[in-house]
Structure formats: structure tokens, C-alpha cells
Scaffold this motif. Sequence first.
Motif, PDB file in Angstrom:
ATOM      1  N   TYR A  44     -11.211   0.559  -0.140  1.00  0.00           N
ATOM      2  CA  TYR A  44     -10.349   1.627   0.125  1.00  0.00           C
ATOM      3  C   TYR A  44      -9.036   1.634   1.066  1.00  0.00           C
ATOM      4  O   TYR A  44      -7.926   2.074   0.599  1.00  0.00           O
ATOM      5  CB  TYR A  44     -10.985   2.976   0.257  1.00  0.00           C
ATOM      6  CG  TYR A  44     -12.127   3.502  -0.605  1.00  0.00           C
ATOM      7  CD1 TYR A  44     -11.406   4.013  -1.987  1.00  0.00           C
ATOM      8  CD2 TYR A  44     -13.393   3.507  -0.735  1.00  0.00           C
ATOM      9  CE1 TYR A  44     -12.306   4.273  -2.821  1.00  0.00           C
ATOM     10  CE2 TYR A  44     -14.058   4.061  -1.566  1.00  0.00           C
ATOM     11  CZ  TYR A  44     -13.689   4.630  -2.695  1.00  0.00           C
ATOM     12  OH  TYR A  44     -14.396   5.023  -3.841  1.00  0.00           O
ATOM     13  N   TRP A  45      -9.340   0.994   1.957  1.00  0.00           N
ATOM     14  CA  TRP A  45      -8.191   0.970   2.998  1.00  0.00           C
ATOM     15  C   TRP A  45      -7.141   0.046   2.443  1.00  0.00           C
ATOM     16  O   TRP A  45      -5.942   0.406   2.405  1.00  0.00           O
ATOM     17  CB  TRP A  45      -8.792   0.239   4.476  1.00  0.00           C
ATOM     18  CG  TRP A  45      -7.485   0.245   5.204  1.00  0.00           C
ATOM     19  CD1 TRP A  45      -7.416   1.215   6.059  1.00  0.00           C
ATOM     20  CD2 TRP A  45      -6.516  -0.610   5.455  1.00  0.00           C
ATOM     21  NE1 TRP A  45      -6.120   0.930   6.952  1.00  0.00           N
ATOM     22  CE2 TRP A  45      -5.560  -0.420   6.629  1.00  0.00           C
ATOM     23  CE3 TRP A  45      -6.229  -1.853   4.918  1.00  0.00           C
ATOM     24  CZ2 TRP A  45      -4.420  -1.052   7.118  1.00  0.00           C
ATOM     25  CZ3 TRP A  45      -5.197  -2.728   5.281  1.00  0.00           C
ATOM     26  CH2 TRP A  45      -4.290  -2.295   6.312  1.00  0.00           C
ATOM     27  N   ARG A  72      -9.125  15.456   2.432  1.00  0.00           N
ATOM     28  CA  ARG A  72      -9.513  13.784   2.750  1.00  0.00           C
ATOM     29  C   ARG A  72     -10.869  14.160   3.530  1.00  0.00           C
ATOM     30  O   ARG A  72     -11.411  13.081   3.145  1.00  0.00           O
ATOM     31  CB  ARG A  72      -8.398  13.547   4.238  1.00  0.00           C
ATOM     32  CG  ARG A  72      -7.002  13.264   3.732  1.00  0.00           C
ATOM     33  CD  ARG A  72      -6.169  12.840   4.848  1.00  0.00           C
ATOM     34  NE  ARG A  72      -4.956  12.502   4.448  1.00  0.00           N
ATOM     35  CZ  ARG A  72      -3.698  13.104   4.904  1.00  0.00           C
ATOM     36  NH1 ARG A  72      -4.042  13.871   5.901  1.00  0.00           N
ATOM     37  NH2 ARG A  72      -2.676  12.777   4.719  1.00  0.00           N
ATOM     38  N   HIS A 129      -4.376   8.871   1.791  1.00  0.00           N
ATOM     39  CA  HIS A 129      -5.871   8.400   2.435  1.00  0.00           C
ATOM     40  C   HIS A 129      -6.989   9.315   1.764  1.00  0.00           C
ATOM     41  O   HIS A 129      -7.817   9.922   2.627  1.00  0.00           O
ATOM     42  CB  HIS A 129      -5.691   8.874   3.779  1.00  0.00           C
ATOM     43  CG  HIS A 129      -5.146   7.716   4.927  1.00  0.00           C
ATOM     44  ND1 HIS A 129      -5.629   6.876   5.421  1.00  0.00           N
ATOM     45  CD2 HIS A 129      -3.794   7.373   4.953  1.00  0.00           C
ATOM     46  CE1 HIS A 129      -5.108   5.924   6.077  1.00  0.00           C
ATOM     47  NE2 HIS A 129      -3.917   6.210   5.830  1.00  0.00           N
ATOM     48  N   TYR A 148      -5.219   1.905  -0.189  1.00  0.00           N
ATOM     49  CA  TYR A 148      -4.320   2.849   0.547  1.00  0.00           C
ATOM     50  C   TYR A 148      -2.877   2.030   0.926  1.00  0.00           C
ATOM     51  O   TYR A 148      -1.943   2.571   0.555  1.00  0.00           O
ATOM     52  CB  TYR A 148      -4.820   3.490   1.706  1.00  0.00           C
ATOM     53  CG  TYR A 148      -3.978   3.817   2.839  1.00  0.00           C
ATOM     54  CD1 TYR A 148      -3.101   4.773   2.529  1.00  0.00           C
ATOM     55  CD2 TYR A 148      -3.847   3.237   3.957  1.00  0.00           C
ATOM     56  CE1 TYR A 148      -2.094   5.169   3.518  1.00  0.00           C
ATOM     57  CE2 TYR A 148      -2.966   3.453   4.913  1.00  0.00           C
ATOM     58  CZ  TYR A 148      -1.986   4.379   4.695  1.00  0.00           C
ATOM     59  OH  TYR A 148      -1.027   4.432   5.570  1.00  0.00           O
ATOM     60  N   SER A 205      -2.219   6.684  -1.628  1.00  0.00           N
ATOM     61  CA  SER A 205      -1.293   6.576  -0.352  1.00  0.00           C
ATOM     62  C   SER A 205      -1.476   7.898   0.504  1.00  0.00           C
ATOM     63  O   SER A 205      -1.176   7.724   1.778  1.00  0.00           O
ATOM     64  CB  SER A 205       0.207   6.705  -0.836  1.00  0.00           C
ATOM     65  OG  SER A 205       0.371   7.775  -1.001  1.00  0.00           O
TER      66      SER A 205
END
Length: 246
Positions: free
Chosen positions: A43-44, A71, A99, A47, A97
Motif C-alpha cells: 500500500y505504501w 483514512r 493515503h 501511494y 495518493s
Amino acid sequence: MLYVLWGFLFVVPAFLISFFFGIIPGFLFRAIGLRRLGDAWSYWFAYALSAFVIRLLGVKIHIVGDVDGVRRLSRSGKPLCFVSNHTSLLDIPAILSLHIITGFVAKKELLLVPGVNVWILAIHSVFINRKSLKEGAKSIEKAVANIKRGYPMYIFPEGRRSKNGVIGSFKKGSFRLATESQALIVPITIKGLRVGLEDRRKPFQHSECWIRFGSPIQSPPRTDRDAVYDMIESIETGIKDIYEVL
């Protein structure tokens, strides 16, 4: 077709970097039993890649609503489904983007797009074949299972991107994800992203878009058809009304 040039010059190299440093390690972590680490890693990088694409294209996102609450909700592990209109190929990277943790119900044709296909799989997304009721039903079942396991899912109930700025009718079957998993639904309205990509006129230009997050709605049981239809109509009307004033 200027976005094709941008893709080859910048986005493709970024995809390659993210593939080796994001996708492969993410899958390896899951394979050895470190599921949470694998998910967080994937996921990071999703992003980071999405934020890079949005910044590269010069798109400024204006947020309306409680995005911080969204979020937190996306990380809570609660059954959660995002519903929005579909405007551009940039809809997915724009949402990522910000998060927000979510997978997507994506059209099967994206399986043929190198880089995009593996990234969609890496964040627990599901491909759906709209031309086959049987295959489509299996994809919906998989998406429902994801939600029950704590992986939020994102649907575009129009079924395809709007190319003329008019939001199409919402397909009721799309909401099975929420009703069968008893998920909270977060309605989202997106406007202006086509200028950043499909309707782009210059290689270097800035554009603006608006993303509005609505309040979560508890989906009724699928067996209560009247309540389900009322909910779908309310969400569709709400998104269309907000789109007109953004």
C-alpha cells in the motif's frame, strides 16, 4: 494522446522501480506469513507511485469533507466500501495518493496492461468481466470476501468512465459488495480529473480536480430490497447533485 508520451517517458520507469522494490517484496512478505507487513509495504508503494503520477501530471487535488476520518476508517479493519462516479484513468491513483487504503473492482481488460495489472492485484483488488454474468458473480463474491476480511473495496457503479461530464446511471448489482458484507459505504464525488490526462492539451500544464467525501452510510441487508433500492437512489442522487456544485 499526449498522456501516452508521458507514460513512456516517466510513468513506465516509475512502474518498473516500484515493481522491483514494492510489488515483489510485498508478495514475498505475504508468502512467508508476514501478511500485515506485506500489505503495508504494497500500500505504501501504491501511494508513492500514485502521488508521483499525480504530481508529474501537474494535478492539484482539492479535498472536501473529512478525509482524515476516511483514512482512519480505511485502516480500521471494519467492513468498508467506497462508491464514486468514474471520470478518468486518474481516479484510482488520485484516491490512492490521499493515503486511503483500498482495493478496487477493476475491469478485466486491465489485466492486459503491464504494471497496472500486478499493482491492482498487490492491493487486493478484483478484476471483473462485465460480459459474463457467471464470471462477474465470482468476482463480486471475491470482493465481498475481501471486505469481510477487513480489506476495503472501491466500486464505480456506472461501470465505465464518463467521457462527456455526465454521470451515468448506477448499476444496482454493484452494491452487492456492500449489502452482502454489511459494509459501511462512503460515497465519493470526483470532478475535473479528465483535464489532467484524457483531455490534456499540452505536455506541461496544471489542472485542478475536486474530491468530496460524504458521510459513511450503513448498508441494509440485501434481503431488504426496498431499503437497498432507496439507499442506492439516495447515493446516486447525492453524488450527482454534489458533482453539479463542485
